[in-house]
Design a protein around this motif. Sequence first.
Motif, PDB file in Angstrom:
ATOM      1  N   VAL A  51       0.875  -1.170   0.000  1.00 10.31           N
ATOM      2  CA  VAL A  51       0.000   0.000   0.000  1.00 10.31           C
ATOM      3  C   VAL A  51       0.915   1.223   0.000  1.00 10.31           C
ATOM      4  CG1 VAL A  51      -1.876   1.200   1.163  1.00 10.31           C
ATOM      5  CG2 VAL A  51      -1.741  -1.304   1.269  1.00 10.31           C
ATOM      6  N   ASN A  52       0.972   1.886  -1.152  1.00 13.36           N
ATOM      7  CA  ASN A  52       1.951   2.946  -1.377  1.00 13.36           C
ATOM      8  C   ASN A  52       1.341   4.333  -1.181  1.00 13.36           C
ATOM      9  OD1 ASN A  52       3.841   0.997  -2.157  1.00 13.36           O
ATOM     10  ND2 ASN A  52       3.172   1.074  -4.292  1.00 13.36           N
ATOM     11  N   PRO A  53       2.033   5.213  -0.461  1.00 11.90           N
ATOM     12  CA  PRO A  53       1.491   6.561  -0.252  1.00 11.90           C
ATOM     13  C   PRO A  53       1.592   7.413  -1.515  1.00 11.90           C
ATOM     14  CG  PRO A  53       3.692   6.390   0.701  1.00 11.90           C
ATOM     15  CD  PRO A  53       3.329   5.014   0.218  1.00 11.90           C
ATOM     16  N   VAL A  54       0.501   8.103  -1.849  1.00 10.94           N
ATOM     17  CA  VAL A  54       0.480   9.053  -2.964  1.00 10.94           C
ATOM     18  C   VAL A  54      -0.329  10.272  -2.539  1.00 10.94           C
ATOM     19  CG1 VAL A  54       0.681   7.282  -4.763  1.00 10.94           C
ATOM     20  CG2 VAL A  54      -1.577   8.025  -3.995  1.00 10.94           C
ATOM     21  N   ASP A  55      -0.174  11.367  -3.264  1.00 13.12           N
ATOM     22  CA  ASP A  55      -0.967  12.565  -2.986  1.00 13.12           C
ATOM     23  C   ASP A  55      -2.034  12.773  -4.051  1.00 13.12           C
ATOM     24  OD1 ASP A  55       0.565  13.305  -5.145  1.00 13.12           O
ATOM     25  OD2 ASP A  55       1.572  14.979  -4.144  1.00 13.12           O
ATOM     26  N   ARG A  56      -2.294  11.738  -4.841  1.00  8.26           N
ATOM     27  CA  ARG A  56      -3.221  11.824  -5.957  1.00  8.26           C
ATOM     28  C   ARG A  56      -4.488  11.035  -5.617  1.00  8.26           C
ATOM     29  NH1 ARG A  56      -0.191   9.364  -8.870  1.00  8.26           N
ATOM     30  NH2 ARG A  56      -1.155   7.311  -8.805  1.00  8.26           N
ATOM     31  N   PRO A  57      -5.620  11.699  -5.436  1.00  6.34           N
ATOM     32  CA  PRO A  57      -6.843  10.971  -5.075  1.00  6.34           C
ATOM     33  C   PRO A  57      -7.425  10.215  -6.261  1.00  6.34           C
ATOM     34  CG  PRO A  57      -7.351  13.271  -5.423  1.00  6.34           C
ATOM     35  CD  PRO A  57      -5.853  13.156  -5.535  1.00  6.34           C
ATOM     36  N   HIS A  58      -8.369   9.337  -5.960  1.00  8.11           N
ATOM     37  CA  HIS A  58      -9.117   8.633  -7.005  1.00  8.11           C
ATOM     38  C   HIS A  58      -9.960   9.652  -7.769  1.00  8.11           C
ATOM     39  CE1 HIS A  58     -12.700   6.459  -8.511  1.00  8.11           C
ATOM     40  NE2 HIS A  58     -11.875   5.451  -8.719  1.00  8.11           N
ATOM     41  N   LEU A  59      -9.741   9.741  -9.101  1.00  4.88           N
ATOM     42  CA  LEU A  59     -10.424  10.748  -9.911  1.00  4.88           C
ATOM     43  C   LEU A  59     -11.341  10.137 -10.962  1.00  4.88           C
ATOM     44  CD1 LEU A  59      -7.425  13.200 -10.489  1.00  4.88           C
ATOM     45  CD2 LEU A  59      -9.323  13.483  -8.883  1.00  4.88           C
ATOM     46  N   VAL A  60     -10.924   9.032 -11.557  1.00 12.53           N
ATOM     47  CA  VAL A  60     -11.699   8.383 -12.611  1.00 12.53           C
ATOM     48  C   VAL A  60     -11.765   6.891 -12.320  1.00 12.53           C
ATOM     49  CG1 VAL A  60     -11.038  10.098 -14.336  1.00 12.53           C
ATOM     50  CG2 VAL A  60      -9.671   8.020 -14.079  1.00 12.53           C
ATOM     51  N   LYS A  61     -12.649   6.204 -13.025  1.00  9.73           N
ATOM     52  CA  LYS A  61     -12.742   4.759 -12.881  1.00  9.73           C
ATOM     53  C   LYS A  61     -11.383   4.110 -13.111  1.00  9.73           C
ATOM     54  CE  LYS A  61     -14.576   0.744 -15.328  1.00  9.73           C
ATOM     55  NZ  LYS A  61     -15.162   0.311 -16.592  1.00  9.73           N
ATOM     56  N   ASN A  62     -11.002   3.240 -12.186  1.00  8.38           N
ATOM     57  CA  ASN A  62      -9.721   2.545 -12.313  1.00  8.38           C
ATOM     58  C   ASN A  62      -9.734   1.590 -13.508  1.00  8.38           C
ATOM     59  OD1 ASN A  62      -8.700   3.745 -10.003  1.00  8.38           O
ATOM     60  ND2 ASN A  62      -9.366   2.094  -8.675  1.00  8.38           N
ATOM     61  N   ARG A  63      -8.624   1.557 -14.220  1.00  8.39           N
ATOM     62  CA  ARG A  63      -8.489   0.613 -15.332  1.00  8.39           C
ATOM     63  C   ARG A  63      -7.893  -0.715 -14.871  1.00  8.39           C
ATOM     64  NH1 ARG A  63      -9.502   2.933 -20.257  1.00  8.39           N
ATOM     65  NH2 ARG A  63      -8.264   1.424 -21.460  1.00  8.39           N
ATOM     66  N   VAL A  64      -7.464  -0.782 -13.638  1.00 10.96           N
ATOM     67  CA  VAL A  64      -7.021  -2.037 -13.020  1.00 10.96           C
ATOM     68  C   VAL A  64      -7.725  -2.149 -11.680  1.00 10.96           C
ATOM     69  CG1 VAL A  64      -5.063  -3.341 -12.085  1.00 10.96           C
ATOM     70  CG2 VAL A  64      -4.764  -1.961 -14.165  1.00 10.96           C
ATOM     71  N   HIS A  65      -8.440  -3.254 -11.459  1.00 15.30           N
ATOM     72  CA  HIS A  65      -9.147  -3.432 -10.189  1.00 15.30           C
ATOM     73  C   HIS A  65      -8.998  -4.871  -9.715  1.00 15.30           C
ATOM     74  CE1 HIS A  65     -12.341  -4.958 -12.930  1.00 15.30           C
ATOM     75  NE2 HIS A  65     -12.600  -5.778 -11.914  1.00 15.30           N
ATOM     76  N   LEU A  66      -9.279  -5.102  -8.445  1.00 11.32           N
ATOM     77  CA  LEU A  66      -9.166  -6.427  -7.849  1.00 11.32           C
ATOM     78  C   LEU A  66     -10.531  -7.089  -7.760  1.00 11.32           C
ATOM     79  CD1 LEU A  66      -6.632  -5.723  -4.952  1.00 11.32           C
ATOM     80  CD2 LEU A  66      -6.193  -6.220  -7.368  1.00 11.32           C
ATOM     81  N   ASP A  67     -10.547  -8.404  -7.910  1.00  8.16           N
ATOM     82  CA  ASP A  67     -11.740  -9.223  -7.699  1.00  8.16           C
ATOM     83  C   ASP A  67     -11.522 -10.043  -6.431  1.00  8.16           C
ATOM     84  OD1 ASP A  67     -12.803  -8.294 -10.083  1.00  8.16           O
ATOM     85  OD2 ASP A  67     -12.022  -9.969 -11.253  1.00  8.16           O
ATOM     86  N   VAL A  68     -12.510 -10.043  -5.541  1.00  6.84           N
ATOM     87  CA  VAL A  68     -12.339 -10.713  -4.258  1.00  6.84           C
ATOM     88  C   VAL A  68     -13.536 -11.621  -3.971  1.00  6.84           C
ATOM     89  CG1 VAL A  68     -11.011  -8.759  -3.373  1.00  6.84           C
ATOM     90  CG2 VAL A  68     -13.457  -8.910  -2.864  1.00  6.84           C
ATOM     91  N   TYR A  69     -13.289 -12.652  -3.176  1.00  5.19           N
ATOM     92  CA  TYR A  69     -14.352 -13.466  -2.611  1.00  5.19           C
ATOM     93  C   TYR A  69     -14.748 -12.894  -1.253  1.00  5.19           C
ATOM     94  CZ  TYR A  69     -13.243 -17.165  -6.019  1.00  5.19           C
ATOM     95  OH  TYR A  69     -13.040 -17.886  -7.163  1.00  5.19           O
ATOM     96  N   CYS A  70     -16.010 -13.030  -0.896  1.00  2.74           N
ATOM     97  CA  CYS A  70     -16.467 -12.592   0.419  1.00  2.74           C
ATOM     98  C   CYS A  70     -17.646 -13.442   0.851  1.00  2.74           C
ATOM     99  CB  CYS A  70     -16.854 -11.111   0.407  1.00  2.74           C
ATOM    100  SG  CYS A  70     -18.282 -10.746  -0.645  1.00  2.74           S
ATOM    101  N   ALA A  71     -17.898 -13.466   2.158  1.00  2.00           N
ATOM    102  CA  ALA A  71     -19.038 -14.223   2.684  1.00  2.00           C
ATOM    103  C   ALA A  71     -20.336 -13.440   2.531  1.00  2.00           C
ATOM    104  CB  ALA A  71     -18.800 -14.581   4.145  1.00  2.00           C
TER     105      ALA A  71
END
Length: 224
Positions: A51-71
């Motif tokens: 988890v890397n620190p940046v000063d750039r907030p989320h602005l647009v839909k991410n072109r890379v995202h994670l898929d997760v399992y959950c209960a």
Amino acid sequence: MSIVRWQDLCIDAIDVGMQSEFWAAVSGLDIADGEAPARLGGPTPAHSLWVNPVDRPHLVKNRVHLDVYCASIDDLLDLGASVLEPADETGFGWTVMADPEGNEFCAFLRTPDRLPDYRIHGIGIDCGDAEAQARWWGELFGAEPEFQAEYDVWTLTGVAVDETMTLDFAPVPEPRTEPNRAHWDVKGDVDELLARGATHLWDQPHWTVLADPEGNEFCVFPTA
């Protein structure tokens, strides 16, 4: 024969502590090092998520995202996630959600007896040319992409953390406009990657930042 080997995942964050706690709980990893950048660890080094620190907030839909399992989706809401597109409205087998900083991810429900310890099972990549991107990365990882007509995606299997985790390349109409807030790192030879169509972005003391043919950033570490 593979040209690169998987190393780890990275997520950019404004609040490293908050995002580390969220993604540790969602992924099933442990916070191995809470300093910025923070490292979430698992059973092997390949499971690491930085988890890397940046000063750039989320602005647009991410072109890379994670898929997760959950209960349950409620479990993720309790952790600070929000629902963007419920599965019962889209008809898909997953719910599109956002983490506390707005980064999109997809949640797939599993019964408790089918919920694995490590719950990141895929990475979704938006592409202008999904087949070309899948084949470019497939050649690097030494794997043949498979087209899944039902979902209109090209998939690489067994090239990332384990033999079941997938990289899923999907076509989208919108162009890339912002740096990705999630990326993966590999071990490989920078010169060979440049010769195969990667672009040099910048150098760090221990790794080199490149971009794939559609501009997605990734970091290359020496193989030795």
